[in-house]
Design a protein around this motif. Structure first.
Motif, PDB file in Angstrom:
ATOM      1  N   LEU B 122     -20.177  14.023 -10.261  1.00 19.55           N
ATOM      2  CA  LEU B 122     -19.036  14.915 -10.017  1.00 19.55           C
ATOM      3  C   LEU B 122     -18.019  14.205  -9.136  1.00 19.55           C
ATOM      4  O   LEU B 122     -18.382  13.363  -8.311  1.00 19.55           O
ATOM      5  CB  LEU B 122     -19.509  16.191  -9.297  1.00 19.55           C
ATOM      6  CG  LEU B 122     -20.543  17.053 -10.024  1.00 19.55           C
ATOM      7  CD1 LEU B 122     -21.086  18.116  -9.063  1.00 19.55           C
ATOM      8  CD2 LEU B 122     -19.941  17.706 -11.255  1.00 19.55           C
ATOM      9  N   THR B 123     -16.734  14.580  -9.308  1.00 14.46           N
ATOM     10  CA  THR B 123     -15.747  14.145  -8.331  1.00 14.46           C
ATOM     11  C   THR B 123     -15.965  14.978  -7.067  1.00 14.46           C
ATOM     12  O   THR B 123     -16.661  16.001  -7.095  1.00 14.46           O
ATOM     13  CB  THR B 123     -14.319  14.382  -8.836  1.00 14.46           C
ATOM     14  OG1 THR B 123     -14.120  15.801  -8.991  1.00 14.46           O
ATOM     15  CG2 THR B 123     -14.085  13.691 -10.174  1.00 14.46           C
ATOM     16  N   TYR B 124     -15.349  14.534  -5.961  1.00 14.12           N
ATOM     17  CA  TYR B 124     -15.500  15.301  -4.720  1.00 14.12           C
ATOM     18  C   TYR B 124     -14.926  16.708  -4.890  1.00 14.12           C
ATOM     19  O   TYR B 124     -15.461  17.702  -4.386  1.00 14.12           O
ATOM     20  CB  TYR B 124     -14.811  14.591  -3.560  1.00 14.12           C
ATOM     21  CG  TYR B 124     -15.446  13.270  -3.190  1.00 14.12           C
ATOM     22  CD1 TYR B 124     -14.754  12.337  -2.439  1.00 14.12           C
ATOM     23  CD2 TYR B 124     -16.736  12.941  -3.578  1.00 14.12           C
ATOM     24  CE1 TYR B 124     -15.316  11.118  -2.087  1.00 14.12           C
ATOM     25  CE2 TYR B 124     -17.302  11.727  -3.241  1.00 14.12           C
ATOM     26  CZ  TYR B 124     -16.582  10.826  -2.497  1.00 14.12           C
ATOM     27  OH  TYR B 124     -17.136   9.608  -2.159  1.00 14.12           O
ATOM     28  N   GLU B 125     -13.818  16.781  -5.635  1.00 15.80           N
ATOM     29  CA  GLU B 125     -13.202  18.097  -5.861  1.00 15.80           C
ATOM     30  C   GLU B 125     -14.161  18.992  -6.650  1.00 15.80           C
ATOM     31  O   GLU B 125     -14.341  20.166  -6.318  1.00 15.80           O
ATOM     32  CB  GLU B 125     -11.888  17.921  -6.632  1.00 15.80           C
ATOM     33  CG  GLU B 125     -11.148  19.220  -6.898  1.00 15.80           C
ATOM     34  CD  GLU B 125     -10.221  19.103  -8.091  1.00 15.80           C
ATOM     35  OE1 GLU B 125      -9.824  17.971  -8.430  1.00 15.80           O
ATOM     36  OE2 GLU B 125      -9.895  20.140  -8.691  1.00 15.80           O
ATOM     37  N   GLU B 126     -14.764  18.417  -7.698  1.00 16.46           N
ATOM     38  CA  GLU B 126     -15.708  19.201  -8.508  1.00 16.46           C
ATOM     39  C   GLU B 126     -16.908  19.643  -7.671  1.00 16.46           C
ATOM     40  O   GLU B 126     -17.449  20.737  -7.848  1.00 16.46           O
ATOM     41  CB  GLU B 126     -16.183  18.373  -9.709  1.00 16.46           C
ATOM     42  CG  GLU B 126     -15.117  18.178 -10.782  1.00 16.46           C
ATOM     43  CD  GLU B 126     -15.522  17.109 -11.791  1.00 16.46           C
ATOM     44  OE1 GLU B 126     -16.461  16.315 -11.511  1.00 16.46           O
ATOM     45  OE2 GLU B 126     -14.881  17.043 -12.855  1.00 16.46           O
ATOM     46  N   THR B 127     -17.330  18.764  -6.769  1.00 17.97           N
ATOM     47  CA  THR B 127     -18.481  19.091  -5.919  1.00 17.97           C
ATOM     48  C   THR B 127     -18.158  20.278  -5.020  1.00 17.97           C
ATOM     49  O   THR B 127     -18.946  21.218  -4.908  1.00 17.97           O
ATOM     50  CB  THR B 127     -18.866  17.875  -5.066  1.00 17.97           C
ATOM     51  OG1 THR B 127     -19.104  16.760  -5.915  1.00 17.97           O
ATOM     52  CG2 THR B 127     -20.109  18.154  -4.243  1.00 17.97           C
ATOM     53  N   ILE B 128     -16.980  20.218  -4.399  1.00 18.02           N
ATOM     54  CA  ILE B 128     -16.591  21.334  -3.523  1.00 18.02           C
ATOM     55  C   ILE B 128     -16.455  22.609  -4.339  1.00 18.02           C
ATOM     56  O   ILE B 128     -16.858  23.692  -3.912  1.00 18.02           O
ATOM     57  CB  ILE B 128     -15.281  21.002  -2.777  1.00 18.02           C
ATOM     58  CG1 ILE B 128     -15.542  19.870  -1.761  1.00 18.02           C
ATOM     59  CG2 ILE B 128     -14.719  22.224  -2.072  1.00 18.02           C
ATOM     60  CD1 ILE B 128     -14.304  19.360  -1.087  1.00 18.02           C
ATOM     61  N   SER B 129     -15.885  22.500  -5.538  1.00 12.77           N
ATOM     62  CA  SER B 129     -15.744  23.682  -6.397  1.00 12.77           C
ATOM     63  C   SER B 129     -17.100  24.278  -6.728  1.00 12.77           C
ATOM     64  O   SER B 129     -17.289  25.498  -6.720  1.00 12.77           O
ATOM     65  CB  SER B 129     -15.029  23.316  -7.716  1.00 12.77           C
ATOM     66  OG  SER B 129     -13.693  22.962  -7.470  1.00 12.77           O
ATOM     67  N   ARG B 130     -18.065  23.390  -7.019  1.00 12.56           N
ATOM     68  CA  ARG B 130     -19.409  23.875  -7.347  1.00 12.56           C
ATOM     69  C   ARG B 130     -20.009  24.625  -6.156  1.00 12.56           C
ATOM     70  O   ARG B 130     -20.602  25.703  -6.316  1.00 12.56           O
ATOM     71  CB  ARG B 130     -20.312  22.710  -7.751  1.00 12.56           C
ATOM     72  CG  ARG B 130     -21.750  23.127  -8.001  1.00 12.56           C
ATOM     73  CD  ARG B 130     -22.624  21.952  -8.378  1.00 12.56           C
ATOM     74  NE  ARG B 130     -22.392  21.539  -9.753  1.00 12.56           N
ATOM     75  CZ  ARG B 130     -23.246  20.797 -10.455  1.00 12.56           C
ATOM     76  NH1 ARG B 130     -24.367  20.387  -9.897  1.00 12.56           N
ATOM     77  NH2 ARG B 130     -22.957  20.435 -11.683  1.00 12.56           N
TER      78      ARG B 130
END
Lengths: 227, 137
Positions: B122-130
């Motif tokens: 995951l990108t960092y953004e995707e990780t935070i979104s998750r």
């Protein structure tokens, strides 16, 4: 049966030396022994591949975090040692999680101690993870002091303080330490096992062999007590 | 003939040929004078060790372990992937305006966050979104 991981995230703590001395000793005693060389420098694979030792010790190199489990599952030796890299990595934590016993080599230096403490905390946490699916699972460990003065030589105040702090912290420690010995350096220089150095002038070879015998005896006693 | 007198018994004559076989060399060590020959302690130690080692059977396959949990536990202590080829090369095409969020955090938390993102690709953004999607409060 036992998988013995040798770990300290601090480089130069004596992991490869400890691993090779114990593994070659047990192999010489007739046990089937394999070493997984998980150090990127591959010191033990180099020792075996490029040296003239006639030891029956098997060495497997090129172990990676994605292959460690598969490699371990394919082995059929009485003893398997994993010589781990001197860094905090997924390969190290996975190896610890798969191990039946962990040896933590440790020099009497503050940096070694702090890094060893990191390894010990990881061991304890990996044990808790494993116990979620198997409550009886244990990952026991012991610290072994390395590069200590030879018997009879003065012991530094740092080492004495360290040993007493280890005891006070309730950290298990081998009674036998591995002294700083020319013979152990010669093992890697000449790429031969200790007994195979008998015709070379490598310091007090008998004392070096006795030291390894004592440490190996303690290891076997510890492993037998775990069963 | 008295070759060796035992204390307190002057009439005792010791049989003076004690033969000890050196199991290593096969030589017979003979003492004419009834001297005790200590058994070869090296051989005794070796045979003790050999018998102790015989009690260890060959290794057997291990049960499967939860790699995600193992890696997460290791990451809390800074044990992260160091292998070449694991570098992140994911690109995300922005679908709305962006603002930058800079966060200072302890190294252990940083390593843990990055290890999670790497493990799940995951990108960092995707990780935070998750994480936000999974948060219940």
């Amino acid at each position: 049966m036992p998988i013995i991981a040798v770990s300290n995230p601090k480089g130069g703590a004596g992991k490869s030396t400890t691993t090779l001395l114990l593994a070659t000793y047990l192999a010489e005693q007739g046990a089937s022994v394999c070493v997984l060389d998980a150090d990127p420098n591959q010191p033990i694979l180099d020792w075996k591949s490029n040296g003239g030792s006639t030891t029956k010790l098997e060495v497997i190199g090129g172990v990676k975090e994605s292959t460690i489990m598969e490699v371990l599952d394919g082995l059929n030796h009485q003893f398997v040692f994993i010589d781990l890299e001197g860094t905090a990595s997924v390969l190290v934590s996975r190896s610890i999680a798969m191990a039946d016993f962990v040896i933590v080599p440790l020099q009497a230096s503050a940096v070694d101690v702090r890094q060893a403490a990191k390894a010990i905390r990881a061991i304890r946490d990996e044990e808790k993870v494993a116990q979620r699916s198997n409550p009886s699972r244990r990952i026991p460990y012991k610290v072994v002091m390395t590069r200590t003065p030879a018997p009879g030589a003065p012991v530094s105040s740092v080492q004495r303080q360290l040993e007493s702090e280890i005891t006070a912290a309730g950290i298990n420690r081998f009674k036998t330490s591995l002294a700083e010995r020319l013979a152990y350096k010669a093992v890697f220089v000449e790429r031969l096992s200790l007994p195979e150095l008998k015709d070379m002038k490598v310091g007090n070879l008998q004392a070096a062999q006795d030291n390894v015998h004592d440490l190996a005896s303690e290891l076997i006693e510890t492993l037998q007590a775990l069963n | 003939m008295q070759l060796f007198s035992m204390p307190g018994n002057s009439k005792h004559v010791a049989c003076c040929y004690n033969v000890v076989v050196n199991s290593n060399a096969g030589e017979a060590l003979m003492s004419k004078f009834g001297l005790d020959m200590e058994p070869d302690s090296t051989n005794t130690a070796k045979s003790d060790m050999a018998s102790r080692l015989a009690s260890f059977p060959p290794s057997s396959p291990k049960t499967a372990i939860d790699l995600v949990a193992v890696d997460a536990a290791g990451a809390t202590h800074g044990f992260i992937s160091r292998e070449v080829g694991n570098s992140r090369k994911r690109r995300v095409v922005p679908s709305e305006p962006k603002r930058q969020l800079s966060i200072m955090m302890p190294v252990s938390k940083y390593d843990r966050f990055v290890a999670y993102a790497d493990r799940h690709r995951l990108t960092y953004e995707e990780t935070i979104s998750r994480f936000m999607d999974r948060a219940t409060d």
